[in-house]
Design a protein around this motif. Structure first.
Motif, PDB file in Angstrom:
ATOM      1  N   GLY A 158       4.732 -82.212 -39.728  1.00 61.17           N
ATOM      2  CA  GLY A 158       6.022 -81.525 -39.759  1.00 61.17           C
ATOM      3  C   GLY A 158       6.514 -81.215 -38.361  1.00 61.17           C
ATOM      4  N   GLU A 159       7.393 -80.241 -38.278  1.00 62.60           N
ATOM      5  CA  GLU A 159       7.920 -79.884 -36.968  1.00 62.60           C
ATOM      6  C   GLU A 159       8.034 -78.379 -36.841  1.00 62.60           C
ATOM      7  N   ARG A 160       8.112 -77.917 -35.616  1.00 64.09           N
ATOM      8  CA  ARG A 160       8.311 -76.497 -35.363  1.00 64.09           C
ATOM      9  C   ARG A 160       9.186 -76.358 -34.131  1.00 64.09           C
ATOM     10  N   ALA A 161       9.903 -75.234 -34.071  1.00 60.04           N
ATOM     11  CA  ALA A 161      10.784 -74.982 -32.930  1.00 60.04           C
ATOM     12  C   ALA A 161      10.137 -73.957 -32.012  1.00 60.04           C
ATOM     13  N   ILE A 162      10.133 -74.246 -30.731  1.00 62.53           N
ATOM     14  CA  ILE A 162       9.630 -73.271 -29.764  1.00 62.53           C
ATOM     15  C   ILE A 162      10.737 -72.989 -28.751  1.00 62.53           C
ATOM     16  N   HIS A 163      10.636 -71.832 -28.112  1.00 66.57           N
ATOM     17  CA  HIS A 163      11.652 -71.492 -27.114  1.00 66.57           C
ATOM     18  C   HIS A 163      11.589 -72.494 -25.968  1.00 66.57           C
ATOM     19  N   ALA A 173       7.019 -79.448 -20.376  1.00 66.42           N
ATOM     20  CA  ALA A 173       7.862 -80.440 -21.069  1.00 66.42           C
ATOM     21  C   ALA A 173       7.055 -81.652 -21.520  1.00 66.42           C
ATOM     22  N   SER A 174       5.737 -81.438 -21.684  1.00 64.58           N
ATOM     23  CA  SER A 174       4.888 -82.579 -22.039  1.00 64.58           C
ATOM     24  C   SER A 174       4.781 -82.790 -23.547  1.00 64.58           C
ATOM     25  N   LEU A 175       5.104 -81.785 -24.345  1.00 65.05           N
ATOM     26  CA  LEU A 175       5.143 -81.992 -25.793  1.00 65.05           C
ATOM     27  C   LEU A 175       6.386 -82.820 -26.114  1.00 65.05           C
ATOM     28  N   PRO A 176       6.234 -83.952 -26.782  1.00 64.40           N
ATOM     29  CA  PRO A 176       7.423 -84.764 -27.080  1.00 64.40           C
ATOM     30  C   PRO A 176       8.437 -83.948 -27.882  1.00 64.40           C
ATOM     31  N   ALA A 177       9.655 -83.889 -27.361  1.00 63.20           N
ATOM     32  CA  ALA A 177      10.720 -83.151 -28.047  1.00 63.20           C
ATOM     33  C   ALA A 177      11.381 -84.053 -29.076  1.00 63.20           C
ATOM     34  N   ARG A 178      11.536 -83.540 -30.289  1.00 68.47           N
ATOM     35  CA  ARG A 178      12.297 -84.302 -31.283  1.00 68.47           C
ATOM     36  C   ARG A 178      13.789 -84.112 -31.057  1.00 68.47           C
ATOM     37  N   ARG A 179      14.137 -82.869 -30.811  1.00 72.67           N
ATOM     38  CA  ARG A 179      15.539 -82.562 -30.509  1.00 72.67           C
ATOM     39  C   ARG A 179      15.624 -81.149 -29.947  1.00 72.67           C
ATOM     40  N   PHE A 180      16.798 -80.843 -29.425  1.00 74.78           N
ATOM     41  CA  PHE A 180      17.058 -79.502 -28.904  1.00 74.78           C
ATOM     42  C   PHE A 180      18.085 -78.826 -29.806  1.00 74.78           C
ATOM     43  N   THR A 181      17.860 -77.548 -30.069  1.00 73.92           N
ATOM     44  CA  THR A 181      18.867 -76.780 -30.798  1.00 73.92           C
ATOM     45  C   THR A 181      19.163 -75.547 -29.957  1.00 73.92           C
ATOM     46  N   VAL A 182      20.392 -75.094 -30.036  1.00 74.85           N
ATOM     47  CA  VAL A 182      20.757 -73.932 -29.227  1.00 74.85           C
ATOM     48  C   VAL A 182      21.280 -72.842 -30.156  1.00 74.85           C
ATOM     49  N   ALA A 183      20.434 -71.849 -30.404  1.00 78.98           N
ATOM     50  CA  ALA A 183      20.810 -70.755 -31.298  1.00 78.98           C
ATOM     51  C   ALA A 183      22.016 -70.030 -30.732  1.00 78.98           C
ATOM     52  N   GLY A 184      23.054 -69.892 -31.542  1.00 76.50           N
ATOM     53  CA  GLY A 184      24.224 -69.129 -31.127  1.00 76.50           C
ATOM     54  C   GLY A 184      25.297 -69.934 -30.428  1.00 76.50           C
ATOM     55  N   LEU A 185      24.991 -71.179 -30.062  1.00 73.09           N
ATOM     56  CA  LEU A 185      25.941 -71.919 -29.224  1.00 73.09           C
ATOM     57  C   LEU A 185      27.257 -72.225 -29.943  1.00 73.09           C
ATOM     58  N   GLY A 186      27.149 -72.562 -31.220  1.00 75.90           N
ATOM     59  CA  GLY A 186      28.353 -72.934 -31.971  1.00 75.90           C
ATOM     60  C   GLY A 186      29.374 -71.814 -32.049  1.00 75.90           C
ATOM     61  N   GLU A 187      28.883 -70.570 -32.063  1.00 74.67           N
ATOM     62  CA  GLU A 187      29.777 -69.421 -32.177  1.00 74.67           C
ATOM     63  C   GLU A 187      30.003 -68.753 -30.817  1.00 74.67           C
ATOM     64  N   ALA A 188      29.433 -69.336 -29.777  1.00 77.65           N
ATOM     65  CA  ALA A 188      29.563 -68.714 -28.453  1.00 77.65           C
ATOM     66  C   ALA A 188      31.000 -68.817 -27.963  1.00 77.65           C
ATOM     67  N   LYS A 189      31.365 -67.853 -27.131  1.00 79.81           N
ATOM     68  CA  LYS A 189      32.691 -67.834 -26.539  1.00 79.81           C
ATOM     69  C   LYS A 189      32.495 -68.002 -25.033  1.00 79.81           C
TER      70      LYS A 189
END
Lengths: 333, 333
Positions: A158-163, A173-189
């Motif tokens: 499976g997968e897990r998200a870390i800060h 940065a040695s753990l292969p990243a599947r993707r990046f997500t940015v909490a709060g970015l979509g609603e950021a001003k």
């Protein structure tokens, strides 16, 4: 002349310091102001304190208080508090807060708790570091708290998200990243003045900062990308990749999960919708770049502030060439 | 033998250290445990961090980490964070938080924010300082946040209330106090085990702590005074005043506003409803004391840990005399 720079941490800070050094050699130094929009995606709360690594690196570097060796943190730093916190078992063992640095976080956290915005807090810290006197205005990309997380394999299919900081600092940065997500970015001003600084600039510069987790985060703040597409200022970037490799940091590990070619051309592609000029290393002169941006090659390595100044000067020169009515005057493109 | 001690800061901590030193010379050292109930009335929130000066002085003193010269704070302390905070203009300029000390406050604040009670936080800190291994259990008098304020003249014919620490540290208790008020005390709940530690003790000791702003605060926690009145253990106190003057601190400035005589007899009067034994200095042997307490005079000055041990031993001896069935056994009085 109004210069607006989108910046991440060490590379961005050194570039801006070079830019200031370059500007001091120019006749119009007095009439030039620099607005730096800093990445806040790698902000983190540690031991209850709000830490803004990229903004702090900008403050310390531009205020002549940075640890030159490592490129971040305070010069003549000590870790007495961190040592005692470790004895008490408080805080992650992979992130050491220096004593002087900790005071910044304490002050920031205190001011945020008192109701100040991150912009207001940053302005106070910028004052302490003399940035206004140097003609620099430092803005966080957004006052909305955002945090970049990295989705990695959990080792069980499976997968897990870390800060982001855990991925970057703890795991290098040695753990292969599947993707990046940015909490709060979509609603950021976008923070006050950020969009205006892009729209009214005479030139917009992109230092060789990480295109995904630094510049990419700023571009993700609603309105920023549109402001860059719409600005009359030439937008000139400096490739963070030389011969397909980052000079420092882990841009390569960040580009791969996006399916983007790990090269100066791949990065240019991320900026294709607004990029006017693109400085690449001589080693990358032969790559195929997206149409629309003027590509110029040079020795891109920032060995010292002088080297960074040379780079910033070249970026400004390219911007002047691309500006239809010359530097210092805005006109229709 | 179960010994319960009500303690303020420096004087209380040194007395308890002397008590432990004395106990180590006794045959029943292994069977003896000491519960210290610490004052929390002078707690203060500084730069967003919860500071508990008396509990910390107890922790550092009993854990061999105290600055011996000043009697509080950490040995080999530094003030790098405080220096930077001053540069940033954050926090009061009359209260300097040392770096090592700051880690205690950071940890405490973090744990409190995570939902731990002050008792639980204090137990963690006590563990770090090895108190359980020394047979000491440290309890805050209450887990309810309380704060002592001092009402002083406002210079315009009226009055104003300032935090106890501001009065004590900033003004050196030199502003005449009209009265003391303790925010939250009326609704405070004694911390777990505090009332039991008083009820089930074999002897209760009062070190030469400030009778108003240290011991007085603990006595104000609902239930504490009743537990002292009802306990079967002899209650033995040590006068904080020698010849009408405190050895350190400002007990005199605290007693005056209460209309209490500034003397060993005046202090005994504050404890008259439960006091069984009262140790006073030879200089005060001739005073008139309230009825009910056995008064014994000696050289009361704690010049060093040996002196404190001598004092604690004398207090224990007096307690044993006053205990109808001898130390180590509880029985009806």
């Amino acid at each position: 002349m109004q210069i607006t720079v989108l910046a991440g941490g060490v590379g961005g800070a050194r570039f801006v310091r070079g830019l200031l050094s370059h500007l001091r050699t120019r006749d119009d130094a007095e009439q030039t102001s620099v607005t730096v929009v800093g990445n806040t995606g790698d902000d983190i709360t540690l031991v209850g304190l709000r830490v803004c690594p990229d903004l702090d690196t900008l403050l310390y570097t531009l205020g002549d208080g940075v640890d030159e060796g490592q490129g971040w943190g305070r010069a003549q730093e000590s870790t007495r508090v961190a040592g005692e916190l470790a004895t008490l078992g408080v805080g992650p063992d992979w992130f050491t807060l220096g004593d002087l640095d900790l005071a910044t976080h304490l002050a920031r956290s205190r001011w945020l708790a008192q109701g100040l915005t991150l912009s207001e807090v940053t302005a106070r810290l910028a004052q302490r570091w003399g940035l206004p006197d140097r003609g620099v205005r430092l803005l966080p990309a957004t006052d909305t708290p955002i945090e970049t997380h990295v989705v990695v394999d959990d080792g069980e299919g499976g997968e897990r998200a870390i800060h982001f900081q855990e991925w970057w600092v703890r795991h290098g940065a040695s753990l292969p990243a599947r993707r990046f997500t940015v909490a709060g970015l979509g609603e950021a001003k976008a923070a006050p003045h950020v969009l205006d600084a892009l729209r009214t600039a005479d030139v917009v510069l992109f230092p060789p900062s990480n295109p995904v987790v630094s510049i990419g985060i700023i571009l993700g703040v609603p309105g920023v990308r549109e402001a860059l597409r719409g600005t009359r200022a030439p937008v000139v970037g400096v490739s963070p990749l030389l011969g397909g490799r980052p000079v420092r940091g882990h841009a390569d590990a960040c580009l791969a999960p996006l399916g983007v070619e790990v090269s100066a051309a791949g990065v240019a592609g991320l900026y294709a919708d607004f990029l006017d000029g693109w400085l690449v290393d001589d080693a990358d002169a032969g790559l195929r770049y997206p149409a629309g941006a003027q590509v110029r090659s040079m020795d891109l390595l920032m060995r010292d502030t002088e080297g960074a100044a040379r780079l910033a000067g070249a970026a400004l020169d390219l911007g002047r060439e691309l500006s239809p009515v010359g530097a210092g005057t805005r006109g229709p493109r």
